[in-house]
Structures are given as structure tokens and as C-alpha cells.
Write a protein that holds these residues in place. Structure first.
Motif, PDB file in Angstrom:
ATOM      1  N   GLY A  84       0.645  -1.247  -0.097  1.00 48.31           N
ATOM      2  CA  GLY A  84      -0.203   0.163  -0.092  1.00 48.31           C
ATOM      3  C   GLY A  84       0.898   1.282   0.040  1.00 48.31           C
ATOM      4  N   HIS A  85       2.158   1.242   0.428  1.00 39.71           N
ATOM      5  CA  HIS A  85       2.862   2.459   0.374  1.00 39.71           C
ATOM      6  C   HIS A  85       3.544   2.774  -1.038  1.00 39.71           C
ATOM      7  CE1 HIS A  85       3.829   1.698   4.863  1.00 39.71           C
ATOM      8  NE2 HIS A  85       2.562   2.063   4.856  1.00 39.71           N
ATOM      9  N   ALA A  86       2.830   3.002  -1.951  1.00 35.65           N
ATOM     10  CA  ALA A  86       2.989   3.353  -3.369  1.00 35.65           C
ATOM     11  C   ALA A  86       1.964   4.229  -4.014  1.00 35.65           C
ATOM     12  CB  ALA A  86       3.079   1.847  -4.192  1.00 35.65           C
ATOM     13  N   GLU A  87       2.217   4.617  -5.114  1.00 36.15           N
ATOM     14  CA  GLU A  87       0.995   5.583  -5.850  1.00 36.15           C
ATOM     15  C   GLU A  87      -0.027   4.652  -6.419  1.00 36.15           C
ATOM     16  OE1 GLU A  87       3.630   9.405  -7.483  1.00 36.15           O
ATOM     17  OE2 GLU A  87       3.925   7.611  -8.501  1.00 36.15           O
ATOM     18  N   PHE A  88       0.239   3.208  -6.701  1.00 34.65           N
ATOM     19  CA  PHE A  88      -0.818   2.364  -6.992  1.00 34.65           C
ATOM     20  C   PHE A  88      -0.970   1.043  -6.529  1.00 34.65           C
ATOM     21  CE2 PHE A  88      -0.121   5.342 -10.837  1.00 34.65           C
ATOM     22  CZ  PHE A  88      -1.267   5.525 -11.170  1.00 34.65           C
ATOM     23  N   ALA A  89      -1.809   0.684  -6.132  1.00 30.54           N
ATOM     24  CA  ALA A  89      -2.139  -0.629  -5.584  1.00 30.54           C
ATOM     25  C   ALA A  89      -3.105  -1.518  -6.125  1.00 30.54           C
ATOM     26  CB  ALA A  89      -2.457  -0.607  -3.880  1.00 30.54           C
ATOM     27  N   VAL A  90      -3.252  -2.916  -5.962  1.00 34.01           N
ATOM     28  CA  VAL A  90      -4.570  -3.508  -6.643  1.00 34.01           C
ATOM     29  C   VAL A  90      -5.158  -4.435  -5.537  1.00 34.01           C
ATOM     30  CG1 VAL A  90      -3.357  -3.758  -8.872  1.00 34.01           C
ATOM     31  CG2 VAL A  90      -2.721  -5.471  -7.115  1.00 34.01           C
ATOM     32  N   ALA A  91      -6.154  -4.566  -5.665  1.00 34.81           N
ATOM     33  CA  ALA A  91      -7.159  -5.403  -4.765  1.00 34.81           C
ATOM     34  C   ALA A  91      -7.956  -6.286  -5.621  1.00 34.81           C
ATOM     35  CB  ALA A  91      -7.669  -4.531  -3.599  1.00 34.81           C
ATOM     36  N   ASP A  92      -8.298  -7.315  -4.978  1.00 33.75           N
ATOM     37  CA  ASP A  92      -9.516  -8.121  -5.877  1.00 33.75           C
ATOM     38  C   ASP A  92     -10.852  -7.876  -5.193  1.00 33.75           C
ATOM     39  OD1 ASP A  92     -11.152 -10.666  -6.119  1.00 33.75           O
ATOM     40  OD2 ASP A  92      -9.431 -11.410  -7.265  1.00 33.75           O
ATOM     41  N   GLU A  93     -11.592  -7.703  -6.172  1.00 33.73           N
ATOM     42  CA  GLU A  93     -13.084  -7.122  -5.987  1.00 33.73           C
ATOM     43  C   GLU A  93     -13.688  -7.977  -4.931  1.00 33.73           C
ATOM     44  OE1 GLU A  93     -16.202  -6.871  -8.554  1.00 33.73           O
ATOM     45  OE2 GLU A  93     -15.963  -8.623  -9.257  1.00 33.73           O
ATOM     46  N   SER A  94     -13.200  -9.067  -4.492  1.00 32.89           N
ATOM     47  CA  SER A  94     -13.901 -10.111  -3.849  1.00 32.89           C
ATOM     48  C   SER A  94     -13.130  -9.979  -2.253  1.00 32.89           C
ATOM     49  CB  SER A  94     -13.793 -11.564  -4.194  1.00 32.89           C
ATOM     50  OG  SER A  94     -12.425 -11.858  -4.296  1.00 32.89           O
ATOM     51  N   SER A  95     -12.116  -8.932  -2.029  1.00 32.35           N
ATOM     52  CA  SER A  95     -11.432  -8.920  -0.966  1.00 32.35           C
ATOM     53  C   SER A  95     -12.217  -7.834  -0.029  1.00 32.35           C
ATOM     54  CB  SER A  95      -9.958  -8.644  -1.350  1.00 32.35           C
ATOM     55  OG  SER A  95      -9.734  -7.495  -1.844  1.00 32.35           O
ATOM     56  N   ALA A  96     -11.343  -7.288   0.944  1.00 36.88           N
ATOM     57  CA  ALA A  96     -11.892  -6.330   1.636  1.00 36.88           C
ATOM     58  C   ALA A  96     -11.727  -4.982   1.078  1.00 36.88           C
ATOM     59  CB  ALA A  96     -11.272  -6.338   3.102  1.00 36.88           C
TER      60      ALA A  96
END
Length: 323
Positions: free
Chosen positions: A107-119
Motif C-alpha cells: 500500500g505504500h505506493a502510488e498504485f495498489a491492486v485489490a481483488d474485488e472479492s477482498s476487503a
């Protein structure tokens, strides 16, 4: 993209701002342009590999043995959806969101990814990005532990470590549920925890919170010094102990103690849920939950943020403004 990266375990100075590749987006993933994140106690432990007694070996499987497996820390983000994968249906570009990344970090970056089924959930409408992200790590962790017990109106709760990220959220969530909350903190933080909804406080420098006459239905330990054996004398029959922090001994012995004494003992948060983030957002929008932010640092000063977290004296959250 810019990111705060560490290539070896150690103190705050191992963290550097570097240019790294932007993460790829899978078919069910959401790419978030990060506006804010936090440096949490979990980030400090991961960066320094300073883990509770007995947990060095299992933690190495997650963090890495000789060098970090995941060089970008940061368990939470708030930002704007930049793009979505082909099979994403819950979110679209432009949505303002919060996400708990958990042990994936990054998360300590300009972009991050998260799966839509996650939190991942829409950001509370009344909150800034800094305020919204300050709810995530502490709030969703507290909520995940509280999901494993019952906090009813009129019940009694002791929160040990009430001024930290998880503790300050736990105080508010229990107060919102109608419980009588006793907050354990330093005398200097008593005013803060009372303002969050605590009914009474215990100064851990002046009194033993496990040695008084009061009894509690639930004990939430966010520090790691309140195992079942210590708090059993102040726990009501059939009560619950939520070990947000603890060493290997306390975690291993907890199930047996739970059976022996007829208690509920939770040693892990379980899965982080989007529904919990949504619940936190509703409480914030209703004015029943507020962000506790000690200070915001720009991404370029993240080393200073780590130094502050290393003191173990932060109040609530240390937020990073990614810009």
C-alpha cells in the motif's frame, strides 16, 4: 510509480523511495490510485522483523528469511479506482474506495491492486482520504475480532491499548454497540479515549487493570501483555478474551484455556471482509465513528513516519499522504 521500498530488515532508515513498476491488474482486480495509507504497528514489525516471542519461524514464511519477500509495506489504502479487470462488476473507474490489503502489503505506493472479492469498499462520503484510511487497519481488525464474540448493550468491555489504531477503533465500536467501556492507556491519553466513548480509564502506569474489583464480559488485548491467565480473575463467567496481540505461548495455550474455563478466546482476526469496511463507513457517515490521526506525513517523509511508529507511543494512526 513511486513506492516506499525496503530490501533488508532493519530500522526506519532501510525504507527508501524508489521508482518501481506499476502493478498489473488481473481479471478480477481493481487498480487503485492511492491517495492515503498508514504506517501501522504491523508495518513496523514486518520491516524490523521484531515479532512476538516464538513467532520468528512462522513469520519468516510470510515476511521472508534473509530479505523481505514483499518489499513494499502498507496494509491499507484509500484512493480512486484507476482501472478494473475484465470481470470486475462492483467497481468502476472514478470510484473512491478504501481497501485492506492485509499480509499482501504493497500500500505504500502510488498504485495498489485489490481483488474485488477482498476487503474493498466505497469510501465513506463524509471522510477525506486521510480520515477514511485511518479507519481501515484498526477498524477492520477490531471489527473482525469483535465478530467472534457478542458485545451487547449494557455489557462490559476492557480495551487494553485503547489509544492505538486497533484500540481506538475497538473503544468506539463497543461504545456504539451500547457497551460500558473501560480503556487502558497512559494518563496522557485518558482524555482521548474518553472522547471516543470510553466510560472509564485505567492508567497502566498507576494501576494493574487485571488486579481490580471490576469484572468484564469481554477483554480486548491490543498490546500483548494480557493473556488469558492474567485476565481470568477479572473476566465474567462465559466471557471472551480477544488476543489482538500475543506471543506464541499465549496463542498456543488459548484453546485449552477456553475449553477449561468455558470462555471464548480469539487469537486471529479471521478473514477481512468488505462488509466490515462498509459497516465502518456507515458508522462514520452517521457520526458514530471518527478517525484518530496523530499526524500526516508526505510519502517522501515515510522514514520519519516509521520512526514515530517505532516509539510505540503513537495515538491512533500515522497517515501517509501519497498525493
Amino acid at each position: 510509480m513511486r513506492a516506499a521500498v525496503y530490501h533488508r530488515f532493519g530500522g526506519p532508515d532501510v525504507v527508501r523511495i524508489e521508482q518501481v513498476p506499476q502493478p498489473a491488474v488481473g481479471a478480477t482486480e481493481v487498480l487503485i490510485r492511492v491517495r492515503a495509507t498508514t504506517v501501522s504497528a504491523a508495518d513496523r514489525r514486518a520491516r524490523s522483523k521484531d515479532v512476538p516471542a516464538g513467532l520468528a519461524l512462522p513469520s519468516s514464511l510470510v515476511l521472508g528469511v534473509r530479505r523481505p519477500r514483499r518489499p513494499i509495506l502498507g496494509m491499507d489504502v484509500a484512493g480512486v479506482v484507476e482501472s478494473v479487470g475484465a470481470r470486475v462488476t462492483r467497481f468502476r473507474p472514478g470510484d473512491e474506495v478504501v481497501a485492506m490489503l492485509g499480509s499482501r502489503f504493497a500500500g505504500h505506493a502510488e498504485f495498489a491492486v485489490a481483488d474485488e472479492s477482498s476487503a474493498i469498499a466505497l469510501k465513506p462520503t463524509t471522510a477525506s482520504f486521510a480520515e477514511a484510511v485511518a479507519l481501515v487497519f484498526g477498524g477492520v481488525t477490531a471489527r473482525a475480532f469483535l465478530n467472534q464474540t457478542r458485545v451487547a448493550p449494557g455489557s462490559s468491555v476492557l480495551v487494553n491499548g485503547a489509544s492505538g489504531a486497533v484500540g481506538s477503533a475497538a473503544v468506539q465500536l463497543c461504545a456504539a454497540a451500547g457497551a460500558h467501556v473501560t480503556a487502558v492507556s497512559s494518563a496522557g491519553n485518558a482524555e482521548l479515549v474518553l472522547s471516543l466513548g470510553a466510560d472509564s480509564t485505567v492508567d497502566y502506569n498507576a494501576a494493574d487493570f487485571a488486579g481490580g474489583r471490576d469484572r468484564y464480559d469481554n477483554v480486548i488485548d491490543c498490546v500483548g501483555n494480557a493473556p488469558v491467565s492474567r485476565v481470568l480473575p477479572v473476566l465474567n463467567p462465559g466471557g471472551a478474551v480477544l488476543l489482538v496481540a500475543g506471543n506464541l505461548r499465549s496463542l498456543v495455550t488459548a484453546p485449552g484455556q477456553a475449553r477449561r474455563h468455558g470462555l471464548t478466546v480469539a487469537t486471529a482476526p479471521g478473514p477481512y471482509l468488505a462488509s466490515d469496511l462498509e459497516h465502518l463507513g456507515r458508522l462514520m457517515d452517521a457520526g458514530r465513528l471518527r478517525a484518530v490521526i496523530e499526524r500526516c506525513y508526505p510519502l517522501e517523509q515515510i522514514t520519519a513516519a516509521h520512526r514515530r511508529v517505532d516509539t510505540n507511543r503513537k495515538r491512533g494512526n500515522v497517515v501517509i499522504d501519497v498525493g
